[in-house]
Write a protein that holds these residues in place. Structure first.
Motif, short mmCIF file in Angstrom:
data_model
loop_
_atom_site.label_atom_id
_atom_site.label_comp_id
_atom_site.label_asym_id
_atom_site.label_seq_id
_atom_site.Cartn_x
_atom_site.Cartn_y
_atom_site.Cartn_z
N HIS A 355 44.19 -3.57 -29.46
CA HIS A 355 43.47 -3.58 -30.73
C HIS A 355 43.47 -2.20 -31.37
O HIS A 355 43.65 -2.06 -32.59
N LYS A 356 43.28 -1.16 -30.54
CA LYS A 356 43.30 0.21 -31.07
C LYS A 356 44.68 0.56 -31.61
O LYS A 356 44.81 1.20 -32.66
N ARG A 357 45.73 0.14 -30.90
CA ARG A 357 47.08 0.42 -31.35
C ARG A 357 47.33 -0.24 -32.71
O ARG A 357 47.91 0.37 -33.61
N ARG A 358 46.84 -1.47 -32.83
CA ARG A 358 46.99 -2.17 -34.11
C ARG A 358 46.22 -1.45 -35.22
O ARG A 358 46.69 -1.34 -36.35
N GLY A 359 45.04 -0.93 -34.89
CA GLY A 359 44.25 -0.18 -35.85
C GLY A 359 44.97 1.06 -36.34
O GLY A 359 44.98 1.37 -37.54
N HIS A 360 45.62 1.78 -35.42
CA HIS A 360 46.37 2.97 -35.81
C HIS A 360 47.59 2.59 -36.66
O HIS A 360 47.94 3.31 -37.61
N GLN A 361 48.22 1.47 -36.34
CA GLN A 361 49.37 1.03 -37.13
C GLN A 361 48.94 0.72 -38.56
O GLN A 361 49.65 1.06 -39.53
N ARG A 362 47.81 0.06 -38.69
CA ARG A 362 47.30 -0.27 -40.03
C ARG A 362 46.95 1.00 -40.80
O ARG A 362 47.23 1.12 -42.00
N LEU A 363 46.30 1.93 -40.11
CA LEU A 363 45.95 3.19 -40.76
C LEU A 363 47.22 3.93 -41.19
O LEU A 363 47.28 4.47 -42.30
N ASN A 364 48.24 3.94 -40.33
CA ASN A 364 49.49 4.59 -40.69
C ASN A 364 50.10 3.97 -41.94
O ASN A 364 50.68 4.66 -42.79
N ALA A 365 49.98 2.65 -42.07
CA ALA A 365 50.51 1.97 -43.25
C ALA A 365 49.77 2.40 -44.50
O ALA A 365 50.37 2.60 -45.57
N LEU A 366 48.44 2.56 -44.40
CA LEU A 366 47.67 3.00 -45.55
C LEU A 366 48.00 4.45 -45.91
O LEU A 366 48.07 4.82 -47.09
N LEU A 367 48.21 5.27 -44.89
CA LEU A 367 48.58 6.66 -45.14
C LEU A 367 49.96 6.73 -45.80
O LEU A 367 50.20 7.59 -46.67
N SER A 368 50.86 5.85 -45.41
CA SER A 368 52.18 5.80 -46.06
C SER A 368 52.02 5.45 -47.54
O SER A 368 52.76 5.98 -48.39
N TYR A 369 51.08 4.58 -47.83
CA TYR A 369 50.79 4.25 -49.23
C TYR A 369 50.24 5.47 -49.97
O TYR A 369 50.66 5.79 -51.08
N ALA A 370 49.30 6.17 -49.32
CA ALA A 370 48.68 7.33 -49.96
C ALA A 370 49.68 8.45 -50.20
O ALA A 370 49.57 9.19 -51.17
N GLU A 371 50.66 8.56 -49.30
CA GLU A 371 51.66 9.63 -49.41
C GLU A 371 52.99 9.11 -49.94
O GLU A 371 54.02 9.78 -49.82
N ALA A 372 52.98 7.93 -50.54
CA ALA A 372 54.23 7.33 -51.02
C ALA A 372 54.96 8.25 -51.98
O ALA A 372 54.33 8.85 -52.87
N PRO A 373 56.27 8.40 -51.84
CA PRO A 373 57.01 9.27 -52.76
C PRO A 373 57.28 8.62 -54.11
O PRO A 373 57.50 9.29 -55.10
N GLU A 374 57.27 7.27 -54.13
CA GLU A 374 57.55 6.55 -55.37
C GLU A 374 56.51 5.45 -55.55
O GLU A 374 55.48 5.48 -54.92
N CYS A 375 56.79 4.50 -56.41
CA CYS A 375 55.82 3.49 -56.85
C CYS A 375 54.87 3.00 -55.75
O CYS A 375 55.30 2.47 -54.73
N ARG A 376 53.59 3.17 -55.99
CA ARG A 376 52.58 2.76 -55.01
C ARG A 376 52.52 1.24 -54.87
O ARG A 376 52.34 0.71 -53.78
N ARG A 377 52.65 0.55 -55.98
CA ARG A 377 52.51 -0.91 -55.93
C ARG A 377 53.61 -1.53 -55.07
O ARG A 377 53.36 -2.45 -54.30
N VAL A 378 54.83 -1.02 -55.19
CA VAL A 378 55.94 -1.52 -54.38
C VAL A 378 55.65 -1.29 -52.90
O VAL A 378 55.86 -2.17 -52.06
N THR A 379 55.14 -0.09 -52.57
CA THR A 379 54.79 0.22 -51.18
C THR A 379 53.74 -0.75 -50.65
O THR A 379 53.86 -1.28 -49.54
N LEU A 380 52.70 -1.01 -51.45
CA LEU A 380 51.61 -1.89 -51.03
C LEU A 380 52.08 -3.33 -50.88
O LEU A 380 51.78 -4.00 -49.88
#
Length: 605
Positions: A355-380
């Motif tokens: 469960h913790k590993r899954r939580g970190h994976q989800r957080l990493n996905a949100l951080l990728s959105y926050a640091e996206a180099p291009e269109c945020r909507r496409v990333t999301l």
């Protein structure tokens, strides 16, 4: 079974001329007796997917919902449309409860809204055994998943329904569920005997902005200054203390704001919620305790002062804006401390490693959105499994203010090397001072000026190195110790240090207000409404507000803004003409035609 067609019921009861998206397919599937999981974005018409078949099928539809306020609003909306609906919850008194059961037993009630805790008691299920139930509808179904954004343990008991009542169809509905959450819903609620409908996650009317945190109070007030007045919005804060603080700041600056968090009494929360649902310019400052199922169409902005926990939580929270389809904005602040705090929350959870590993994976996905180099909507959208037809949405800060990325493998290696050579025992500030060659008392005392990495990064400023550190953390090359804040190198970070990996740096650019967001009150109240009809529309809104106050319901339950716009354009002055207005079904025509047509006639003089 109701012999009317689905289209006839749609028009007669709800006042709509046509279905949207996959509504009709979902409804037909349910009427045929099959199970359905419907994943639809907020504002796409999920409720209609169980309300309409519930009206067409014989017997009672039981709707499972997590919040009393959500149940009450949906029940009031159905009653005003002429549908027999009730809710049984902790506020239901003995006399009221007996009357509701009388209606259930004599077959006159079509919809019963209950919480999972209320439904899944043995006493309640024994009574349900004796009823003619045609459909179970489980709203906010993601609550059943421990991987989702709003896990409710009580929802897990709903897994018993399809086994106890194998011949009664079940529809589960949610606005947000990634692949793992969908699979868990299908397995738990349906034992995988279900047809899944994904109608897409795109909410193109919501502008998406992310701003690096640099004094959240100042940034919040600047955001508010750039907004037009007299609009509803939500400001999300991570803590109760911050919620109270943000409320005070807004009120001192002249904004109509109220707090909402778990530290308040239930009565105070209910009072503030009711005000938010009825007042046109209220800002609700809240923890995530607020918002699930809030069916208010005209929330114009959602502002996050802190990083949410996952893409699911973020999508769920921003989805409360712009349900009416009009332009809205989601603005999020985040920084290094947010990353560290979120990782700490995950690691401190009382849960297994998976469960913790899954939580970190989800957080990493949100951080990728926050640091996206291009269109945020496409990333999301790609995170949720959507494949948008466009590469740039044109309605996020990165599309409107493009930012170049540069190869920064060498910079990343320098920073990670400095962490390694200091024993992975220091925080960001100290490592930045080392690579920039800034002599401090601490560096002198520890002889860190003698390290090979001292002063190797003078090509970047201190602030630029802080951005690099944040992006290294966001992409999983380094993590921050949850107790002391010292930086640690991950396996991926060691790979980068050895030259096996890619790292691109995106310099921070100050946030620029989107060209589509207005900083002044537009002369046009509703852009698509002819200027000569604007005044009548505003007067109709005032009339609707008076009627809603008399009935103690939110204004949108009487009529949506879209209905009022149609009235302002069509200007119906007869009973029959009023029946042709968008969203006016037969019962609303009976209830409101005289009052509205006379009002319109008076205001045309």
């Amino acid at each position: 079974m109701n012999n009317s067609s689905a289209e006839e019921v749609l028009k007669d009861v709800f006042g709509f001329d046509a279905f949207r998206g996959k509504q009709k397919q979902i409804i037909e599937h349910i009427i045929s007796g099959e199970n359905v999981l419907a994943v639809m974005p907020t504002g796409a018409g999920k409720s209609l997917c169980f309300q309409l078949p519930g009206l067409m099928m014989d017997g009672l539809t039981i709707v499972v919902s997590p919040l009393i306020s959500l149940m009450q609003n949906q029940v009031e909306a159905l009653k005003i449309a002429g549908v027999a609906a009730e809710t049984i919850n902790s506020n239901t008194g003995p006399d009221e409860g007996r009357e509701i059961w009388r209606k259930i037993n004599d077959g006159t009630l079509k919809f019963l809204y209950v919480s999972p805790e209320k439904l899944m008691t043995e006493q309640m299920l024994d009574r349900v055994d004796e009823l003619n139930v045609s459909l179970f509808a489980i709203d906010e179904a993601h609550c059943i998943s421990q991987w989702g954004a709003a896990f409710r343990p009580e929802y897990e008991d709903l897994a018993l329904l399809h086994r106890r009542y194998p011949n009664i169809p079940i529809i589960a509905l949610t606005a947000t569920a990634d692949k793992g959450t969908r699979e868990q819903i299908c397995e738990k609620i349906f034992s995988d005997n279900v047809k899944t409908y994904l109608t897409g996650f795109d909410r193109p009317n919501i502008a998406l902005n992310v701003e690096i945190k640099a004094g959240w109070k100042k940034q919040l007030l600047k955001f508010m200054k750039d907004r037009p007045g007299n609009e509803n919005g939500i400001v999300y804060c991570l803590s109760r203390k911050k919620t109270e603080e943000a409320t005070a700041i807004l009120m001192e600056s002249g904004y109509n704001a109220l707090p909402y968090h778990a530290g308040m009494t239930g009565n105070d929360r209910e009072r503030n919620l009711n005000k938010f649902m009825t007042e046109p310019d209220l800002i609700m400052v809240a923890t995530i305790a607020f918002g699930m199922g809030i069916d208010k169409p005209d929330i114009r902005f959602v502002f996050h002062t802190d990083l949410p926990s996952s893409p699911e939580a973020y999508y769920q929270e921003i989805g409360r804006a712009g349900r009416d389809g009009d332009a809205s904005i989601a603005h999020m602040l985040y920084g290094l401390d947010d990353i560290r705090m979120r990782r700490m929350f995950i690691d401190n959870e009382q849960s297994d490693d998976g469960h913790k590993r899954r939580g970190h994976q989800r957080l990493n996905a949100l951080l990728s959105y926050a640091e996206a180099p291009e269109c945020r909507r496409v990333t999301l959208l790609r995170y949720f499994g959507d494949d948008p037809e466009y590469e740039k949405c044109g309605n996020c800060d990165l599309c409107q203010n493009p930012r170049e990325t540069v190869d920064a493998v060498e910079a990343g290696q320098k920073f990670i090397s400095a962490i390694y050579r200091t024993g992975q025992s220091f925080g960001v500030a100290h490592i930045v001072n080392i690579v920039t060659g800034k002599m401090t008392d601490k560096i002198s005392q520890l002889n860190h000026d003698m390290l090979p990495t001292f002063g190797v990064g003078k090509e970047y400023s201190i602030n630029e190195w802080k951005v690099i550190a944040r992006q290294l953390m966001a992409r999983g090359f380094i993590v921050s110790d949850m107790e002391y804040g010292s930086l640690k190198i991950t396996d991926e970070g060691f790979d980068l240090l050895r030259g096996n990996g890619e790292f691109r740096y995106r310099p921070d650019v100050s946030y620029k207000k989107s060209a589509t967001s207005s900083n002044k009150k537009s002369a046009q109240v509703v852009q698509e409404l002819p200027s000569e009809d604007q005044d009548l529309y505003l007067k109709l809104k005032s009339l609707r507000k008076e009627i809603a106050a008399e009935r103690s319901v939110p204004a949108y339950i009487i009529f949506s803004d879209k209905s009022l716009i149609d009235m302002a354009v069509q200007k119906p002055t007869s009973y029959d003409d009023f029946g042709g207005v968008y969203g006016v079904g037969a019962e609303k025509q009976k209830k409101f035609a005289k009052q509205f047509t006379e009002f319109i006639a008076e205001n045309l003089v």
